[in-house]
Design a protein around this motif. Structure first.
Motif, PDB file in Angstrom:
ATOM      1  N   ASP A  24       6.831  14.367   8.318  1.00 12.40           N
ATOM      2  CA  ASP A  24       6.313  13.977   9.561  1.00 12.40           C
ATOM      3  C   ASP A  24       7.430  14.064  10.262  1.00 12.40           C
ATOM      4  N   ARG A  42      -0.736   3.162   6.278  1.00 17.68           N
ATOM      5  CA  ARG A  42      -0.628   1.997   5.289  1.00 17.68           C
ATOM      6  C   ARG A  42      -2.106   1.838   4.719  1.00 17.68           C
ATOM      7  N   TYR A  97       8.301  10.900  12.420  1.00 18.27           N
ATOM      8  CA  TYR A  97       8.653   9.460  11.561  1.00 18.27           C
ATOM      9  C   TYR A  97       9.956   9.278  11.889  1.00 18.27           C
ATOM     10  N   LYS A 110      -3.580   3.972  10.852  1.00 16.12           N
ATOM     11  CA  LYS A 110      -2.897   5.020  11.577  1.00 16.12           C
ATOM     12  C   LYS A 110      -1.694   5.498  11.277  1.00 16.12           C
ATOM     13  N   ASP A 111      -0.757   4.484  10.624  1.00 14.14           N
ATOM     14  CA  ASP A 111       0.589   4.875  10.206  1.00 14.14           C
ATOM     15  C   ASP A 111       0.634   5.003   8.733  1.00 14.14           C
ATOM     16  N   GLN A 157      -4.701   0.119  15.678  1.00 10.65           N
ATOM     17  CA  GLN A 157      -4.050   0.451  14.813  1.00 10.65           C
ATOM     18  C   GLN A 157      -4.833   0.992  13.439  1.00 10.65           C
ATOM     19  N   VAL A 165       5.884   5.219   2.920  1.00  8.94           N
ATOM     20  CA  VAL A 165       4.593   4.144   3.166  1.00  8.94           C
ATOM     21  C   VAL A 165       5.049   3.010   1.935  1.00  8.94           C
TER      22      VAL A 165
END
Length: 288
Positions: A8, A113, A11, A110-111, A248, A164
């Motif tokens: 990514d 998790r 990131y 969205k991240d 989120q 993650v």
């Protein structure tokens, strides 16, 4: 120290993570690892650098306190046979428990998790403890933490192209009275202690929705006394929470009961849907 397997391009690791360590923190990590090896505590299969950094961050990179914390966690793992819990613990009553106290992982934010959802408002303590016990509830909690470490976090990291190592939690307080909370407070307190002491730095985002006015008022008083890093992760929301959640969490990943559009066959709370399904299924086959 670079971050491995990152695809990514957007990131950017937060401070204190791999890829964003000051020379002092890199030195602390190296020394921490050396001390653990020398003391015979280091478990290479489980204790990668990201794992060690979680304990260091939890103790503000104080080597003495981080070493003490990790040593106590390892002693607990041995006394409670945590290393084998995924293969030995069978929560057969899951479907029944879900009726009286839904607690489940479901897709990702969205991240990347894993999303963990707990519906405290549906708690029926008498019915719950007619089908399970407090001890089995705690064992289930530990088993799920272990599954996150072994399956969920690695699968999400692979799926999203960056590390993650935290979850996004939604705690629904709809219809929760003080008396209802009091009846489950011992479980909640023990669960919280296990989370902070044995699985530190795994809370990424925490949304408390349908929070009653009294809860919000108490939070406003307590908040100034808490660690600002922890406070920044917590959002106390009333009944108008959906817009904040959607910032989120993609709508398609949020169960319909919370305003999303997901309707998993058999119910979202029993699906364990997410990028980890294949890995977890493979682990179940190995267990058999």
């Amino acid at each position: 120290m670079s971050t491995p397997n990152v695809t990514d391009s957007s990131y950017k690791p937060l401070p204190g993570r791999l890829g964003n360590l000051s020379p002092e923190k890199e030195e602390a990590l190296a020394k921490f690892k050396e001390e653990l090896i020398a003391e015979g505590i280091f478990v290479p299969e489980r204790m990668d650098d990201a794992f060690l950094l979680r304990f260091l961050r939890a103790r503000k990179f104080d080597l003495v306190e981080a070493w003490k914390m990790l040593k106590e966690a390892e002693e607990w793992r041995k006394s409670d046979n945590v290393d084998d819990i995924i293969s030995t613990f069978d929560f057969k009553e899951k479907r029944e428990v879900d009726k009286y106290y839904p607690q489940y992982y479901h897709k990702t934010d969205k991240d990347g998790r894993p999303i963990y959802i707990e519906v405290l408002g549906k708690l029926d303590i008498e019915a719950l403890y007619s089908v399970t016990t407090p001890d089995r509830q705690i064992k289930r909690l530990i088993c799920e933490y272990e599954k996150s470490a072994k399956y969920r976090f690695p699968a999400c990291s692979k799926e999203f192209g960056h590390p993650v190592e935290t979850s996004c939690t939604i705690l629904d307080l709809y219809n929760v009275s003080l008396s209802k909370f009091y009846r489950v407070k011992d479980y909640v307190m023990e669960a919280s202690k296990i989370s902070s002491d044995k699985y530190p730095e795994t809370m990424g985002k925490f949304y408390i929705i349908n929070a009653p006015w009294a809860f919000s008022a108490v939070w406003s008083v307590v908040k100034p006394w808490l660690d600002p890093v922890t406070v920044a992760k917590i959002n106390i929301l009333g009944s108008s929470y959906q817009d904040e959640l959607f910032k989120q969490i993609p709508r398609q990943n949020l169960p319909k009961q919370f305003g999303g559009v997901c309707e998993c066959p058999g119910g979202c709370s029993l699906s364990d849907a997410g990028p980890w399904v294949v890995e977890e299924a493979a682990g179940a086959v190995e267990k058999v």
